[in-house]
Design a protein around this motif. Structure first.
Motif, short mmCIF file in Angstrom:
data_model
loop_
_atom_site.label_atom_id
_atom_site.label_comp_id
_atom_site.label_asym_id
_atom_site.label_seq_id
_atom_site.Cartn_x
_atom_site.Cartn_y
_atom_site.Cartn_z
N SER A 131 0.71 -1.18 0.20
CA SER A 131 -0.09 -0.11 -0.11
C SER A 131 0.91 1.24 0.18
O SER A 131 2.15 1.15 0.41
CB SER A 131 -1.09 -0.05 1.36
N ASP A 132 0.19 2.37 -0.41
CA ASP A 132 1.13 3.44 -0.56
C ASP A 132 0.69 4.59 0.76
O ASP A 132 1.07 5.82 0.76
CB ASP A 132 0.87 4.39 -1.66
N SER A 133 -0.23 3.89 1.47
CA SER A 133 -0.73 5.08 2.70
C SER A 133 -0.96 4.11 3.96
O SER A 133 -0.83 2.95 3.91
CB SER A 133 -2.01 5.50 2.11
N ILE A 134 -1.11 4.95 5.07
CA ILE A 134 -1.66 4.47 6.48
C ILE A 134 -2.79 5.14 6.81
O ILE A 134 -2.81 6.44 6.84
CB ILE A 134 -0.50 4.73 7.38
N THR A 135 -3.78 4.28 6.89
CA THR A 135 -4.94 4.96 7.28
C THR A 135 -5.33 4.79 9.07
O THR A 135 -4.62 4.44 9.51
CB THR A 135 -6.13 4.26 6.84
N THR A 136 -6.62 5.47 9.38
CA THR A 136 -6.56 5.55 10.72
C THR A 136 -6.62 4.13 11.53
O THR A 136 -6.51 3.94 12.53
CB THR A 136 -7.83 6.18 11.10
N ASN A 137 -6.98 3.03 10.82
CA ASN A 137 -7.09 1.92 11.32
C ASN A 137 -5.95 0.95 11.07
O ASN A 137 -6.05 -0.42 10.94
CB ASN A 137 -8.39 0.94 10.85
N GLN A 138 -4.67 1.53 10.69
CA GLN A 138 -3.85 0.70 10.19
C GLN A 138 -2.46 1.14 11.01
O GLN A 138 -2.28 2.05 11.46
CB GLN A 138 -3.21 0.90 8.76
N SER A 139 -1.36 0.22 11.01
CA SER A 139 -0.34 0.71 11.58
C SER A 139 0.97 0.05 11.06
O SER A 139 0.91 -1.16 10.39
CB SER A 139 -0.29 0.31 13.53
N LEU A 140 2.14 0.30 11.34
CA LEU A 140 3.29 -0.14 10.64
C LEU A 140 4.23 -0.78 11.95
O LEU A 140 4.44 -0.01 12.85
CB LEU A 140 4.19 0.93 9.63
N PHE A 141 4.92 -1.85 11.84
CA PHE A 141 5.58 -2.43 12.63
C PHE A 141 6.68 -3.55 12.10
O PHE A 141 6.18 -4.07 11.03
CB PHE A 141 4.86 -3.06 13.93
N GLY A 142 7.67 -3.94 12.80
CA GLY A 142 8.57 -5.02 12.14
C GLY A 142 8.96 -4.57 10.77
O GLY A 142 9.55 -3.47 10.53
N ASN A 143 8.91 -5.68 9.76
CA ASN A 143 9.41 -5.36 8.59
C ASN A 143 8.38 -4.82 7.63
O ASN A 143 8.59 -4.89 6.49
CB ASN A 143 10.19 -6.67 8.19
#
Length: 827
Positions: free
Chosen positions: A55-67
């Motif tokens: 994906s090219d975006s982060i929305t309010t119900n998403q998060s990034l962690f790890g790899n």
């Protein structure tokens, strides 16, 4: 099946380590809620798996962690956790190029606060609408700090230009925050470094601490805090060490490369000033061009372009090119001629060897031995008193305090009696330094240089109180005294004999030069019978001194300079010493006669080996070494002498070769000696017109770049072994620089090599030399490199890009071959 919402009371969180457990609490299971676990699993999977794909975006119900990572739509940039060293436990959230082989971060969020385990960290849009980073302890360590109050429709999008934008998900024009307005150390095309006139907020680039650590370093780049329309580089956000010069409506005055950039259709540099803000932004026209501007850990601003063929970044320009503030840290000294650049002065050692290995010298050096003087009570402890180390030819450090002292001894005593005093200098007056010493530069020849005395503990100096050493010194002194008596006796005998021979040869010695009588030079040259050559300035004859040392005597013609002025100018030239400059031995200024005596060069001038039919053809290695040596000699004249000396007549006839074929530039002082008569003499000289820069013909002021043009023309002749212009019966006029410029662009430089070499050459060096030559012969002097940069290019220290074909050469091609060539030249 119906499910009662009152019975489904639990907290759902975005998990980053074990999605189905840890922070969600479930109610007691009842028959009516038998399918709740399945519903929970489906709910969590629908909200956590979404970040696993590209994906090219982060929305309010998403998060990034790890790899996990997001990638811009065109695939050019990627955002996620990274570490610069594989074995490191320091991880950062950042943006980097996705399609190039060299890992190159362009923006870092948590520069000063790395995390150790990205699997237990979360990068997400928080409930207040900010993009945030929580570490392993669930502590907030980074935030966008916007004024948005809701996250209901907020989205973070990574664009294909490398800009991470936090905006309204329904209205893309409503932007809350973006990395282009919050850069770290890199400016990407489309970005800007702005000053907000309404709020006073300034954007700035801040360098990394070193090549491996993105922690904010000591160097920054921003709009002038004094309000001038220029950018400044600062050390510790306070001291300015370089500026771009004021904007003149077309470019910044201290970055002439901008003029070349404005004529390059691939790049566009724009200065914008509105009622709200002012800034400079640059853009690239081609979508396939990968370019960036970076403030590196050494405090230099560089514009770099990715070259796919070589798989590396190529440097377009960089500033500043000279030494700058606190680069080597406290008690560190820099030297532009040294490979390692920075070193600790005697009595000090590197404070952090690990940082020095990463080219981060800002920590400087520390004392090997503490001073005996106690700075707290301004007294001396028990032990031998501190002493001073003499450092000559050094750039004096900043922030020295003047002190009234009648002598150097009084100045030293004043510093010695003050425990906080770390150094002193005595020139026209006494200057004292307290605390750390910054900006030391050794082997310095500038006007603000001098001798510095640095305070060290007495143990850092050899002891003079050991009896054994004293006895050895006495015994050695007696032996040396007896030996000296014998030498003095022999020297007196030899001097008397030599004086008889030289009595008529010279009057005095000044500045290392011998002042000859005209009659003596007549005798030494056998009445000027052995002619070596002639030119527009005079004729050269071979001679021999009484000790049989061969010399070359140049008899100047048409020079009407006064004797006093001539002596003063020549004595100045006599102090200029460089391995690639012909050494001046003496001169004669008697009545109207003006002669110069030089060291003799047994292999003659360069033109005799390039253009004449010799059995021994200069091989490529020798030619390249000759070109590099000439460049070093000219760079010394332009940049290292107290006064810049412009040669004004660079050509093979003025390059002499010693017994080992080392080049030496001759006649480098004649432009200074001849003064205003020089331009008339030069333009009337036969053969020299082919080396003159365009500004000679147009009547513009002559600068060192005129020598650069002549050097480029001569370098082409060294490569081809032929004069740049020759007559071909079958094709009319043939101008080699035109052919060279076109072959360089066609990557066919092997066609330009002297055919007598039969292709036996280092083609990488041939290509580099051809490119350098074509850069040197650009029409505009602002587009030509300095001789200092030419040296670095030929040494392979700087990448040499393919130069454009100058307008004059383009016109020659079109005149010769027709307008059809125009498209090829523009390609």
């Amino acid at each position: 099946m119906m499910v009662n919402n009152d019975e489904i009371r639990f907290n759902v969180c975005l998990l980053h380590h074990s999605p189905l457990f840890s922070c969600c609490s479930l109610p007691t299971m009842t028959p009516t809620t038998a399918f709740l676990p399945l519903l929970l699993v489906l709910y969590l999977l629908s909200h956590t798996i979404s970040v696993s794909f590209a994906s090219d975006s982060i929305t309010t119900n998403q998060s990034l962690f790890g790899n996990q990572k997001i990638i811009s739509k065109g695939g050019k940039f990627m955002l996620g956790f990274f570490t610069k060293v594989n074995s490191s436990s320091k991880f950062y959230i950042g943006i980097w190029y996705n399609k190039i082989s060299v890992f190159t971060p362009v923006w870092v969020a948590n520069r000063a606060t790395p995390v150790s385990d990205p699997n237990r960290c979360v990068f997400q849009i928080f409930k207040d609408g900010n993009l945030v980073l929580f570490n392993e302890a669930n502590s907030l360590i980074w935030s966008t700090n916007t004024t948005s109050t809701s996250n209901s429709s907020t989205v973070a999008v990574l664009q294909d230009d490398g800009n991470l934008v936090l905006r309204d998900g329904h209205n893309s024009t409503e932007v809350f925050w973006q990395t282009f307005e919050n850069p770290t150390d890199t400016l990407l095309p489309g970005g800007k470094i702005a000053f907000n006139k309404l709020t006073g907020v300034k954007q700035r680039l801040i360098a990394w601490k070193n090549t491996e650590d993105p922690t904010p370093g000591s160097y920054s780049y921003e709009m002038d805090p004094q309000g001038a329309n220029q950018y400044v580089m600062q050390w510790n956000r306070s001291k300015t060490y370089w500026n771009t010069g004021l904007w003149d409506g077309r470019m910044f005055t201290r970055i002439p490369e901008m003029n070349g950039m404005s004529s390059n259709h691939d790049y566009n540099l724009t200065y914008v000033e509105t009622d709200k803000e002012k800034y400079v932004a640059y853009f690239v026209q081609g979508s396939d061009i990968i370019s960036r501007v970076i403030l590196n850990a050494n405090g230099q601003l560089k514009m770099l372009t990715w070259v796919e063929i070589t798989q590396e970044w190529t440097q377009f320009w960089f500033e500043p090119k000279a030494q700058f503030t606190a680069l080597c840290g406290p008690f560190g000294s820099c030297n532009e001629q040294r490979l390692s650049y920075c070193s600790c002065i005697k009595g000090f050692s590197e404070k952090s060897p690990e940082d020095w290995d990463l080219n981060d010298h800002s920590g400087g050096c520390f004392r090997n031995t503490n001073l005996q003087c106690d700075a707290n009570n301004n007294s001396t402890s028990v032990g031998e008193q501190d002493k001073f180390l003499e450092m000559s030819s050094v750039r004096l450090p900043d922030n020295g305090k003047p002190f009234q002292a009648e002598s150097v001894d009084a100045c030293e005593l004043t510093c010695l009696n003050n425990c906080s005093c770390t150094a002193y200098s005595y020139g026209s007056n006494c200057t004292l330094w307290h605390g750390d010493l910054l900006n030391l530069q050794d082997q310095y020849t500038g006007s603000d240089g001098g001798t510095l005395y640095i305070r060290l503990a007495a143990s850092e100096f050899p002891s003079h109180h050991k009896k054994g050493k004293v006895l050895w010194i006495v015994a050695g002194g007696v032996a040396a005294f007896l030996f000296c008596l014998v030498l003095v006796f022999m020297l007196v005998v030899w001097t008397r004999r030599r004086r008889k021979l030289m009595a008529s040869a010279s009057e005095v010695v000044m500045g290392g030069l011998t002042i000859f009588k005209y009659s003596e030079l007549q005798r030494l040259t056998k009445n000027f019978s052995d002619k070596l050559g002639a030119g527009g300035f005079g004729t050269v004859f071979k001679g021999a001194l009484p000790d049989s040392t061969a010399v070359a005597v140049k008899r100047l013609e048409g020079l009407r300079q006064g004797e006093k002025q001539f002596r003063a100018e020549v004595s100045t030239l006599g102090t200029i010493q460089h391995v690639n400059l012909v050494s001046l031995r003496g001169f004669c200024a008697e009545d109207t006669k003006r002669l110069l005596v030089f060291e003799y060069m047994p292999n003659g001038s360069l033109d005799s080996h390039l253009f004449h039919n010799n059995d021994n053809v200069l091989d490529w290695s020798t030619r390249y070494r000759i070109g590099l040596g000439i460049a070093r000699g000219l760079a010394y004249l332009h940049e290292k002498c107290r006064e810049c000396i412009i040669h004004c007549d660079i050509k093979p006839e003025n390059i002499l070769l010693d017994a080992e074929f080392n080049p030496k530039v001759a006649d480098f002082g004649l432009a200074k000696l001849l003064g205003r008569e020089f331009s008339h003499v030069l333009t009337s000289m036969r053969g020299t017109i082919g080396y003159l820069a365009p500004e000679w013909i147009t009547g513009l002021a002559i600068t060192p770049k005129a020598d650069v043009y002549s050097f480029g023309m001569m370098l082409l002749e060294i490569i081809s072994g032929k004069r740049n212009t020759k007559q071909l019966a079958e094709s009319g006029d043939y101008y080699f620089p035109v052919e060279a410029a076109m072959k360089v662009r066609q990557d066919m430089v092997h066609c330009l090599l002297d055919e007598r070499l039969n292709g036996e050459a280092n083609m990488e060096e041939v290509d580099r030399a051809c490119r350098v030559a074509c850069w040197c012969i650009q029409d505009l002097e602002s587009q030509r490199p300095t001789m200092g940069l030419v040296v670095q290019m030929l040494e392979g220290l700087l990448e040499v890009t393919v130069p454009p074909i100058s307008r004059i050469l383009q016109d020659l091609v079109i005149d010769s071959h027709g307008a059809g060539q125009d498209s090829e030249l523009s390609a």
